[in-house]
Design a protein around this motif. Structure first.
Motif, PDB file in Angstrom:
ATOM      1  N   GLU A 116       1.114  -1.077  -0.149  1.00 52.86           N
ATOM      2  CA  GLU A 116      -0.128  -0.103   0.131  1.00 52.86           C
ATOM      3  C   GLU A 116       0.754   1.270  -0.030  1.00 52.86           C
ATOM      4  OE1 GLU A 116      -3.159  -0.278   2.987  1.00 52.86           O
ATOM      5  OE2 GLU A 116      -4.028  -1.773   2.054  1.00 52.86           O
ATOM      6  N   GLN A 117       1.883   1.096   0.739  1.00 54.62           N
ATOM      7  CA  GLN A 117       2.671   2.291   0.808  1.00 54.62           C
ATOM      8  C   GLN A 117       3.570   2.811  -0.665  1.00 54.62           C
ATOM      9  OE1 GLN A 117       5.940   2.111   3.603  1.00 54.62           O
ATOM     10  NE2 GLN A 117       6.594   4.112   3.600  1.00 54.62           N
ATOM     11  N   THR A 118       3.937   1.602  -1.111  1.00 55.70           N
ATOM     12  CA  THR A 118       4.583   1.563  -2.263  1.00 55.70           C
ATOM     13  C   THR A 118       3.695   2.168  -3.631  1.00 55.70           C
ATOM     14  OG1 THR A 118       6.283  -0.406  -1.894  1.00 55.70           O
ATOM     15  CG2 THR A 118       5.684   0.419  -4.315  1.00 55.70           C
ATOM     16  N   LEU A 119       2.539   1.641  -3.486  1.00 54.73           N
ATOM     17  CA  LEU A 119       1.429   1.990  -4.784  1.00 54.73           C
ATOM     18  C   LEU A 119       0.974   3.635  -4.219  1.00 54.73           C
ATOM     19  CD1 LEU A 119      -0.715  -0.946  -5.098  1.00 54.73           C
ATOM     20  CD2 LEU A 119       1.029  -0.161  -6.561  1.00 54.73           C
ATOM     21  N   ALA A 120       1.039   3.855  -3.170  1.00 54.16           N
ATOM     22  CA  ALA A 120       0.602   5.317  -2.593  1.00 54.16           C
ATOM     23  C   ALA A 120       1.474   6.427  -2.998  1.00 54.16           C
ATOM     24  CB  ALA A 120       0.160   5.445  -1.037  1.00 54.16           C
ATOM     25  N   GLN A 121       2.981   5.970  -2.876  1.00 52.01           N
ATOM     26  CA  GLN A 121       3.912   7.020  -3.377  1.00 52.01           C
ATOM     27  C   GLN A 121       4.011   7.183  -4.650  1.00 52.01           C
ATOM     28  OE1 GLN A 121       7.319   4.918  -1.554  1.00 52.01           O
ATOM     29  NE2 GLN A 121       7.091   5.957   0.535  1.00 52.01           N
ATOM     30  N   LYS A 122       3.576   6.123  -5.544  1.00 51.49           N
ATOM     31  CA  LYS A 122       3.340   6.238  -7.049  1.00 51.49           C
ATOM     32  C   LYS A 122       2.120   6.880  -7.454  1.00 51.49           C
ATOM     33  CE  LYS A 122       7.451   4.402  -7.784  1.00 51.49           C
ATOM     34  NZ  LYS A 122       8.734   5.063  -8.168  1.00 51.49           N
ATOM     35  N   GLY A 123       1.160   7.428  -6.660  1.00 53.85           N
ATOM     36  CA  GLY A 123      -0.088   7.845  -6.856  1.00 53.85           C
ATOM     37  C   GLY A 123      -1.289   6.838  -7.263  1.00 53.85           C
ATOM     38  N   TYR A 124      -0.936   5.813  -6.786  1.00 56.56           N
ATOM     39  CA  TYR A 124      -2.138   4.731  -6.751  1.00 56.56           C
ATOM     40  C   TYR A 124      -2.683   4.134  -5.775  1.00 56.56           C
ATOM     41  CZ  TYR A 124      -0.092   5.081 -11.674  1.00 56.56           C
ATOM     42  OH  TYR A 124       0.638   5.453 -12.899  1.00 56.56           O
ATOM     43  N   PRO A 125      -3.246   4.789  -4.798  1.00 58.42           N
ATOM     44  CA  PRO A 125      -3.726   4.366  -3.490  1.00 58.42           C
ATOM     45  C   PRO A 125      -4.468   3.120  -3.735  1.00 58.42           C
ATOM     46  CG  PRO A 125      -4.968   6.035  -3.983  1.00 58.42           C
ATOM     47  CD  PRO A 125      -3.783   6.363  -5.156  1.00 58.42           C
ATOM     48  N   VAL A 126      -4.269   2.186  -2.775  1.00 60.54           N
ATOM     49  CA  VAL A 126      -5.194   0.823  -2.770  1.00 60.54           C
ATOM     50  C   VAL A 126      -6.642   1.327  -2.210  1.00 60.54           C
ATOM     51  CG1 VAL A 126      -5.592  -1.392  -1.548  1.00 60.54           C
ATOM     52  CG2 VAL A 126      -3.250  -0.789  -2.469  1.00 60.54           C
ATOM     53  N   LEU A 127      -7.603   0.929  -2.871  1.00 61.22           N
ATOM     54  CA  LEU A 127      -8.861   1.146  -2.469  1.00 61.22           C
ATOM     55  C   LEU A 127      -9.565   0.316  -1.473  1.00 61.22           C
ATOM     56  CD1 LEU A 127     -11.705   2.818  -3.024  1.00 61.22           C
ATOM     57  CD2 LEU A 127     -12.199   0.901  -4.837  1.00 61.22           C
ATOM     58  N   CYS A 128      -9.228  -1.013  -1.557  1.00 61.20           N
ATOM     59  CA  CYS A 128      -9.698  -1.974  -0.465  1.00 61.20           C
ATOM     60  C   CYS A 128      -8.667  -3.259  -0.667  1.00 61.20           C
ATOM     61  CB  CYS A 128     -11.238  -2.293  -0.778  1.00 61.20           C
ATOM     62  SG  CYS A 128     -11.422  -3.032  -2.246  1.00 61.20           S
ATOM     63  N   ARG A 129      -8.968  -3.875   0.587  1.00 60.19           N
ATOM     64  CA  ARG A 129      -8.045  -5.343   0.748  1.00 60.19           C
ATOM     65  C   ARG A 129      -9.354  -6.352   0.575  1.00 60.19           C
ATOM     66  NH1 ARG A 129      -4.521  -4.552   5.841  1.00 60.19           N
ATOM     67  NH2 ARG A 129      -3.346  -2.805   5.383  1.00 60.19           N
ATOM     68  N   ILE A 130      -8.869  -7.426  -0.284  1.00 64.86           N
ATOM     69  CA  ILE A 130      -9.869  -8.425  -0.335  1.00 64.86           C
ATOM     70  C   ILE A 130      -9.096  -9.831   0.029  1.00 64.86           C
ATOM     71  CG2 ILE A 130     -11.361 -10.059  -2.096  1.00 64.86           C
ATOM     72  CD1 ILE A 130     -12.494  -7.083  -1.808  1.00 64.86           C
ATOM     73  N   SER A 131      -9.438 -10.426   1.178  1.00 63.31           N
ATOM     74  CA  SER A 131      -8.916 -11.412   1.759  1.00 63.31           C
ATOM     75  C   SER A 131      -8.834 -12.726   0.966  1.00 63.31           C
ATOM     76  CB  SER A 131      -9.499 -11.794   3.118  1.00 63.31           C
ATOM     77  OG  SER A 131      -9.383 -10.720   4.247  1.00 63.31           O
ATOM     78  N   ASP A 132      -7.816 -13.532   1.202  1.00 67.36           N
ATOM     79  CA  ASP A 132      -7.784 -14.890   0.517  1.00 67.36           C
ATOM     80  C   ASP A 132      -8.399 -15.686   1.333  1.00 67.36           C
ATOM     81  OD1 ASP A 132      -6.872 -16.994  -0.872  1.00 67.36           O
ATOM     82  OD2 ASP A 132      -4.757 -16.887   0.110  1.00 67.36           O
ATOM     83  N   ARG A 133      -9.794 -16.079   0.844  1.00 66.41           N
ATOM     84  CA  ARG A 133     -10.437 -17.193   1.675  1.00 66.41           C
ATOM     85  C   ARG A 133     -11.102 -18.341   0.670  1.00 66.41           C
ATOM     86  NH1 ARG A 133     -13.439 -14.410   5.923  1.00 66.41           N
ATOM     87  NH2 ARG A 133     -11.866 -12.914   6.739  1.00 66.41           N
ATOM     88  N   VAL A 134     -11.105 -19.346   1.286  1.00 68.34           N
ATOM     89  CA  VAL A 134     -11.284 -20.591   0.534  1.00 68.34           C
ATOM     90  C   VAL A 134     -12.523 -20.481   0.026  1.00 68.34           C
ATOM     91  CG1 VAL A 134     -12.252 -23.022   0.788  1.00 68.34           C
ATOM     92  CG2 VAL A 134     -10.143 -21.987   2.108  1.00 68.34           C
ATOM     93  N   ALA A 135     -13.648 -19.648   0.594  1.00 67.59           N
ATOM     94  CA  ALA A 135     -15.099 -19.461   0.056  1.00 67.59           C
ATOM     95  C   ALA A 135     -14.928 -19.070  -1.430  1.00 67.59           C
ATOM     96  CB  ALA A 135     -15.826 -18.451   0.891  1.00 67.59           C
ATOM     97  N   TYR A 136     -14.003 -18.149  -1.738  1.00 68.85           N
ATOM     98  CA  TYR A 136     -14.089 -17.802  -3.440  1.00 68.85           C
ATOM     99  C   TYR A 136     -13.819 -18.858  -4.223  1.00 68.85           C
ATOM    100  CZ  TYR A 136     -13.715 -13.016  -1.651  1.00 68.85           C
ATOM    101  OH  TYR A 136     -14.210 -11.634  -1.036  1.00 68.85           O
ATOM    102  N   ALA A 137     -13.003 -19.827  -4.087  1.00 68.11           N
ATOM    103  CA  ALA A 137     -12.571 -21.225  -4.901  1.00 68.11           C
ATOM    104  C   ALA A 137     -13.958 -21.875  -4.749  1.00 68.11           C
ATOM    105  CB  ALA A 137     -11.553 -21.724  -4.210  1.00 68.11           C
TER     106      ALA A 137
END
Length: 208
Positions: A154-175
């Motif tokens: 998030e820090q790296t992307l924000a510094q380049k002008g691309y802030p992270v909008l949201c976090r999507i967790s790694d869950r078994v449910a998606y599979a």
């Protein structure tokens, strides 16, 4: 009509997972939604074929060829597009030129975010994006809470002008949902409440 493109040149970032679950979220609240597949693997189209009829309907569109873009869109509220990899093809450029929102999933790995930064810089140079007619939203995908790299991402992307909008967790449910042709918004049980909540910033962004 909104055209929401999910795209990244880096493979394995969970592009189809984002596209299918976003389509479900919009359809579940009563919108007429289509899921357009512009990826040669056609994973999204396969998911649509597996979708049970008892859930909110989502039309599948084959947009793997440039000539098919725009077909069967009459009467729709939104189209979620599972985009192709890279920016080199005319297909990718045409889709970006049509999009109202561009979602870019990225994993919390230095290899992934370095490639994604180059991709984001390339998108930003496209005329429609440069003029503010399409918004870019970066989604941190398949996130492990214990990973120390999430904050660095998030820090790296924000510094380049691309802030992270949201976090999507790694869950078994998606599979499990991918295999069943469903998504997290098809079920409003308490168990998936936290998972659905992670999507709210993204849903708010594509609504504006």
């Amino acid at each position: 009509m909104r055209k929401i493109l999910v795209v990244n040149s880096k493979g394995g970032c969970g592009k189809t997972t984002i596209a299918t679950n976003l389509a479900v979220a919009l359809a579940a609240r009563g919108e007429d939604v289509a899921l357009a597949d512009a990826d040669r693997q056609k994973s999204s189209l396969s998911w649509v074929k597996r979708r049970p009829s008892k859930f909110a309907a989502i039309d599948g569109l084959n947009w793997t060829k440039e000539s098919s873009i725009g077909e069967k869109t009459k009467g729709l509220d939104a189209i979620v597009i599972d985009g192709p990899g890279g920016l080199r093809s005319e297909l990718a450029k045409t889709l970006i030129a049509e999009a109202s929102d561009i979602l870019v999933p990225v994993l919390a790995s230095a290899f992934d975010w370095n490639a994604t930064l180059k991709f984001l810089d390339g998108i930003s140079e496209i005329k429609r994006v440069r003029k503010g007619k399409a918004d870019i939203h970066v989604v941190a995908n398949r996130i492990n809470r214990r990973s120390a790299q999430v904050a660095e991402l998030e820090q790296t992307l924000a510094q380049k002008g691309y802030p992270v909008l949201c976090r999507i967790s790694d869950r078994v449910a998606y599979a499990k949902h991918a295999a069943a042709g469903t998504g997290v918004f098809d079920f409003l049980d308490a168990q998936s409440h936290e998972v659905r909540g992670q999507w709210h910033p993204l849903l708010q962004a594509v609504d504006t």
